[in-house]
Design a protein around this motif. Structure first.
Motif, PDB file in Angstrom:
ATOM      1  N   ARG A 105       0.806  -1.232   0.000  1.00 27.65           N
ATOM      2  CA  ARG A 105       0.000   0.000   0.000  1.00 27.65           C
ATOM      3  C   ARG A 105       0.837   1.279   0.000  1.00 27.65           C
ATOM      4  O   ARG A 105       0.325   2.350   0.263  1.00 27.65           O
ATOM      5  CB  ARG A 105      -0.958   0.001   1.188  1.00 27.65           C
ATOM      6  CG  ARG A 105      -1.938  -1.148   1.144  1.00 27.65           C
ATOM      7  CD  ARG A 105      -2.887  -0.974  -0.032  1.00 27.65           C
ATOM      8  NE  ARG A 105      -3.806  -2.083  -0.125  1.00 27.65           N
ATOM      9  CZ  ARG A 105      -4.054  -2.740  -1.241  1.00 27.65           C
ATOM     10  NH1 ARG A 105      -3.430  -2.429  -2.337  1.00 27.65           N
ATOM     11  NH2 ARG A 105      -4.916  -3.716  -1.262  1.00 27.65           N
ATOM     12  N   ARG A 106       2.132   1.196  -0.249  1.00 22.65           N
ATOM     13  CA  ARG A 106       2.982   2.386  -0.322  1.00 22.65           C
ATOM     14  C   ARG A 106       3.204   2.743  -1.789  1.00 22.65           C
ATOM     15  O   ARG A 106       3.592   1.897  -2.584  1.00 22.65           O
ATOM     16  CB  ARG A 106       4.336   2.121   0.340  1.00 22.65           C
ATOM     17  CG  ARG A 106       4.212   1.942   1.836  1.00 22.65           C
ATOM     18  CD  ARG A 106       5.540   1.663   2.482  1.00 22.65           C
ATOM     19  NE  ARG A 106       6.492   2.700   2.133  1.00 22.65           N
ATOM     20  CZ  ARG A 106       7.803   2.510   2.075  1.00 22.65           C
ATOM     21  NH1 ARG A 106       8.314   1.340   2.326  1.00 22.65           N
ATOM     22  NH2 ARG A 106       8.599   3.502   1.762  1.00 22.65           N
ATOM     23  N   PRO A 117      13.008  -2.583 -10.888  1.00 21.55           N
ATOM     24  CA  PRO A 117      13.221  -1.255 -10.303  1.00 21.55           C
ATOM     25  C   PRO A 117      14.709  -0.967 -10.133  1.00 21.55           C
ATOM     26  O   PRO A 117      15.484  -1.856  -9.809  1.00 21.55           O
ATOM     27  CB  PRO A 117      12.514  -1.323  -8.950  1.00 21.55           C
ATOM     28  CG  PRO A 117      12.434  -2.779  -8.636  1.00 21.55           C
ATOM     29  CD  PRO A 117      12.405  -3.508  -9.939  1.00 21.55           C
ATOM     30  N   GLY A 118      15.084   0.277 -10.360  1.00 18.68           N
ATOM     31  CA  GLY A 118      16.480   0.678 -10.234  1.00 18.68           C
ATOM     32  C   GLY A 118      16.789   1.261  -8.867  1.00 18.68           C
ATOM     33  O   GLY A 118      15.918   1.424  -8.020  1.00 18.68           O
ATOM     34  N   ARG A 119      18.078   1.578  -8.666  1.00 18.31           N
ATOM     35  CA  ARG A 119      18.527   2.121  -7.382  1.00 18.31           C
ATOM     36  C   ARG A 119      17.789   3.397  -7.015  1.00 18.31           C
ATOM     37  O   ARG A 119      17.393   3.591  -5.872  1.00 18.31           O
ATOM     38  CB  ARG A 119      20.019   2.412  -7.445  1.00 18.31           C
ATOM     39  CG  ARG A 119      20.875   1.181  -7.497  1.00 18.31           C
ATOM     40  CD  ARG A 119      22.335   1.573  -7.458  1.00 18.31           C
ATOM     41  NE  ARG A 119      22.673   2.446  -8.564  1.00 18.31           N
ATOM     42  CZ  ARG A 119      23.380   2.104  -9.622  1.00 18.31           C
ATOM     43  NH1 ARG A 119      23.855   0.895  -9.713  1.00 18.31           N
ATOM     44  NH2 ARG A 119      23.633   2.958 -10.582  1.00 18.31           N
ATOM     45  N   GLU A 120      17.608   4.307  -7.986  1.00 16.58           N
ATOM     46  CA  GLU A 120      16.962   5.589  -7.687  1.00 16.58           C
ATOM     47  C   GLU A 120      15.514   5.402  -7.244  1.00 16.58           C
ATOM     48  O   GLU A 120      15.021   6.134  -6.395  1.00 16.58           O
ATOM     49  CB  GLU A 120      17.035   6.514  -8.893  1.00 16.58           C
ATOM     50  CG  GLU A 120      18.438   7.022  -9.165  1.00 16.58           C
ATOM     51  CD  GLU A 120      18.477   7.968 -10.346  1.00 16.58           C
ATOM     52  OE1 GLU A 120      17.463   8.668 -10.583  1.00 16.58           O
ATOM     53  OE2 GLU A 120      19.520   8.011 -11.012  1.00 16.58           O
ATOM     54  N   ALA A 121      14.826   4.423  -7.801  1.00 21.34           N
ATOM     55  CA  ALA A 121      13.427   4.170  -7.438  1.00 21.34           C
ATOM     56  C   ALA A 121      13.288   3.678  -6.008  1.00 21.34           C
ATOM     57  O   ALA A 121      12.288   3.931  -5.345  1.00 21.34           O
ATOM     58  CB  ALA A 121      12.812   3.153  -8.396  1.00 21.34           C
ATOM     59  N   MET A 122      14.320   2.970  -5.520  1.00 23.55           N
ATOM     60  CA  MET A 122      14.234   2.356  -4.196  1.00 23.55           C
ATOM     61  C   MET A 122      14.972   3.132  -3.113  1.00 23.55           C
ATOM     62  O   MET A 122      14.690   2.940  -1.933  1.00 23.55           O
ATOM     63  CB  MET A 122      14.802   0.945  -4.258  1.00 23.55           C
ATOM     64  CG  MET A 122      14.014   0.027  -5.156  1.00 23.55           C
ATOM     65  SD  MET A 122      14.684  -1.630  -5.193  1.00 23.55           S
ATOM     66  CE  MET A 122      16.143  -1.409  -6.187  1.00 23.55           C
ATOM     67  N   ARG A 166      13.738   4.195   0.449  1.00 27.93           N
ATOM     68  CA  ARG A 166      12.364   3.693   0.602  1.00 27.93           C
ATOM     69  C   ARG A 166      12.295   2.233   1.028  1.00 27.93           C
ATOM     70  O   ARG A 166      11.317   1.805   1.620  1.00 27.93           O
ATOM     71  CB  ARG A 166      11.602   3.865  -0.710  1.00 27.93           C
ATOM     72  CG  ARG A 166      11.426   5.296  -1.104  1.00 27.93           C
ATOM     73  CD  ARG A 166      10.604   5.373  -2.394  1.00 27.93           C
ATOM     74  NE  ARG A 166      10.357   6.745  -2.734  1.00 27.93           N
ATOM     75  CZ  ARG A 166      11.064   7.430  -3.621  1.00 27.93           C
ATOM     76  NH1 ARG A 166      12.078   6.856  -4.250  1.00 27.93           N
ATOM     77  NH2 ARG A 166      10.773   8.677  -3.899  1.00 27.93           N
ATOM     78  N   MET A 167      13.307   1.437   0.655  1.00 26.95           N
ATOM     79  CA  MET A 167      13.244   0.011   0.958  1.00 26.95           C
ATOM     80  C   MET A 167      14.632  -0.600   0.978  1.00 26.95           C
ATOM     81  O   MET A 167      15.567  -0.046   0.417  1.00 26.95           O
ATOM     82  CB  MET A 167      12.363  -0.720  -0.059  1.00 26.95           C
ATOM     83  CG  MET A 167      12.858  -0.634  -1.478  1.00 26.95           C
ATOM     84  SD  MET A 167      11.831  -1.524  -2.672  1.00 26.95           S
ATOM     85  CE  MET A 167      10.292  -0.650  -2.546  1.00 26.95           C
ATOM     86  N   LEU A 168      14.740  -1.735   1.650  1.00 27.67           N
ATOM     87  CA  LEU A 168      15.948  -2.546   1.652  1.00 27.67           C
ATOM     88  C   LEU A 168      15.614  -3.853   0.961  1.00 27.67           C
ATOM     89  O   LEU A 168      14.506  -4.372   1.097  1.00 27.67           O
ATOM     90  CB  LEU A 168      16.412  -2.831   3.075  1.00 27.67           C
ATOM     91  CG  LEU A 168      16.851  -1.624   3.888  1.00 27.67           C
ATOM     92  CD1 LEU A 168      17.139  -2.050   5.324  1.00 27.67           C
ATOM     93  CD2 LEU A 168      18.077  -0.983   3.272  1.00 27.67           C
TER      94      LEU A 168
END
Length: 85
Positions: free
Chosen positions: A34-35, A55-60, A63-65
């Protein structure tokens, strides 16, 4: 499934296999359950892979591990969950 989005740019993108190609770039909201947040995406045909998006580094970043040894830690989404997006 048909999807439409405004093209922001055309850029040279290196694929996971190391091959560069020019792709259209759009802004889309990826999600982790839900994020939601917006990232720039360079869509390509991934029918031959097991994943619809890489997904690439910039997208994550921030925000997440990720645990590269694990898959589907939050569970797979059902068809009805996909339709609610």
């Amino acid at each position: 499934m048909r999807c439409e989005s405004q093209v922001l740019d055309r850029r040279l993108v290196k694929s996971a296999s190391g091959v560069s190609e020019k792709r259209s770039v759009v802004r889309e909201p990826p999600h982790s359950r839900r994020r939601y947040w917006e990232v720039e995406v360079a869509p390509t045909n991934r029918d031959s892979t097991g994943y619809c998006m890489l997904p690439g580094r910039e997208a994550m970043q921030g925000r997440m591990l990720l645990d590269p040894a694990a898959s589907f830690r939050t569970g797979e989404m059902t068809a009805s969950e996909w339709l609610q997006l």
